[in-house]
Design a protein around this motif. Structure first.
Motif, mmCIF file in Angstrom:
data_model
loop_
_atom_site.group_PDB
_atom_site.id
_atom_site.type_symbol
_atom_site.label_atom_id
_atom_site.label_comp_id
_atom_site.label_asym_id
_atom_site.label_seq_id
_atom_site.Cartn_x
_atom_site.Cartn_y
_atom_site.Cartn_z
ATOM 1 N N LEU A 60 0.828 -1.213 0.000
ATOM 2 C CA LEU A 60 0.000 0.000 0.000
ATOM 3 C C LEU A 60 0.858 1.258 0.000
ATOM 4 C CD1 LEU A 60 -2.923 -0.957 2.391
ATOM 5 C CD2 LEU A 60 -2.994 -0.633 -0.085
ATOM 6 N N ALA A 61 1.942 1.251 0.771
ATOM 7 C CA ALA A 61 2.834 2.407 0.790
ATOM 8 C C ALA A 61 3.469 2.612 -0.585
ATOM 9 C CB ALA A 61 3.909 2.228 1.852
ATOM 10 N N LEU A 62 3.899 1.525 -1.201
ATOM 11 C CA LEU A 62 4.514 1.638 -2.527
ATOM 12 C C LEU A 62 3.505 2.079 -3.585
ATOM 13 C CD1 LEU A 62 6.948 -1.418 -2.601
ATOM 14 C CD2 LEU A 62 7.538 1.004 -2.494
ATOM 15 N N LEU A 63 2.260 1.658 -3.457
ATOM 16 C CA LEU A 63 1.231 2.106 -4.411
ATOM 17 C C LEU A 63 0.986 3.607 -4.295
ATOM 18 C CD1 LEU A 63 -1.372 -0.796 -4.316
ATOM 19 C CD2 LEU A 63 0.055 -0.120 -6.234
ATOM 20 N N ALA A 64 1.004 4.131 -3.079
ATOM 21 C CA ALA A 64 0.839 5.582 -2.896
ATOM 22 C C ALA A 64 2.023 6.331 -3.505
ATOM 23 C CB ALA A 64 0.696 5.906 -1.412
ATOM 24 N N ILE A 65 3.225 5.820 -3.272
ATOM 25 C CA ILE A 65 4.416 6.446 -3.860
ATOM 26 C C ILE A 65 4.381 6.347 -5.378
ATOM 27 C CG2 ILE A 65 6.928 6.235 -4.044
ATOM 28 C CD1 ILE A 65 6.892 5.325 -1.081
ATOM 29 N N LEU A 66 3.956 5.191 -5.895
ATOM 30 C CA LEU A 66 3.856 5.012 -7.349
ATOM 31 C C LEU A 66 2.872 6.014 -7.949
ATOM 32 C CD1 LEU A 66 4.443 3.312 -9.941
ATOM 33 C CD2 LEU A 66 2.431 1.988 -9.333
ATOM 34 N N ALA A 67 1.722 6.186 -7.312
ATOM 35 C CA ALA A 67 0.732 7.130 -7.833
ATOM 36 C C ALA A 67 1.306 8.543 -7.888
ATOM 37 C CB ALA A 67 -0.526 7.087 -6.977
ATOM 38 N N ALA A 68 2.016 8.936 -6.837
ATOM 39 C CA ALA A 68 2.610 10.272 -6.817
ATOM 40 C C ALA A 68 3.678 10.426 -7.894
ATOM 41 C CB ALA A 68 3.204 10.559 -5.445
ATOM 42 N N LEU A 69 4.520 9.414 -8.050
ATOM 43 C CA LEU A 69 5.582 9.488 -9.063
ATOM 44 C C LEU A 69 5.010 9.471 -10.483
ATOM 45 C CD1 LEU A 69 8.314 7.187 -7.496
ATOM 46 C CD2 LEU A 69 8.387 9.662 -7.777
ATOM 47 N N LEU A 70 4.020 8.637 -10.720
ATOM 48 C CA LEU A 70 3.416 8.608 -12.061
ATOM 49 C C LEU A 70 2.713 9.919 -12.373
ATOM 50 C CD1 LEU A 70 2.018 4.985 -12.354
ATOM 51 C CD2 LEU A 70 4.070 5.930 -13.406
ATOM 52 N N PHE A 71 2.079 10.504 -11.389
ATOM 53 C CA PHE A 71 1.454 11.820 -11.605
ATOM 54 C C PHE A 71 2.512 12.848 -11.957
ATOM 55 C CE2 PHE A 71 -0.039 15.946 -10.060
ATOM 56 C CZ PHE A 71 -1.179 16.066 -10.828
ATOM 57 N N ALA A 72 3.640 12.806 -11.254
ATOM 58 C CA ALA A 72 4.720 13.775 -11.525
ATOM 59 C C ALA A 72 5.323 13.552 -12.912
ATOM 60 C CB ALA A 72 5.798 13.657 -10.456
ATOM 61 N N ILE A 73 5.426 12.299 -13.322
ATOM 62 C CA ILE A 73 6.021 11.993 -14.640
ATOM 63 C C ILE A 73 5.083 12.433 -15.767
ATOM 64 C CG2 ILE A 73 6.658 10.107 -16.198
ATOM 65 C CD1 ILE A 73 7.629 8.577 -13.734
#
Length: 77
Positions: A60-73
């Motif tokens: 779950l923590a990695l999914l939140a980080i992934l969502a933030a990084l994909l949004f930034a990309i």
């Protein structure tokens, strides 16, 4: 700003790499379950406990980080 094909390829490649890293706890859980092959009730409860509480929290923590990084990309410049 217009996205050129080389930039698009880099974004897609980076997104795929991040997604694979994000899903590592899930694949680790499946590998552990395959290796140990639980047969009884208590063995299944133990592996589910590890999967849900430990690896699930990491997932779950990695999914939140992934969502933030994909949004930034992928956000528009």
């Amino acid at each position: 700003m217009m996205t050129y094909p080389s930039q698009l390829k880099e974004k897609i490649a980076f997104s795929l790499i991040l997604s694979v890293i994000c899903l590592l706890p899930f694949w680790l859980y499946l590998l552990i379950k395959l290796i140990f092959a639980p047969e009884g009730f208590w063995q299944n409860i133990f592996l589910v406990g590890i999967g849900v509480y430990f690896l699930g929290a990491i997932q779950l923590a990695l999914l939140a980080i992934l969502a933030a990084l994909l949004f930034a990309i992928w956000k528009k410049d």
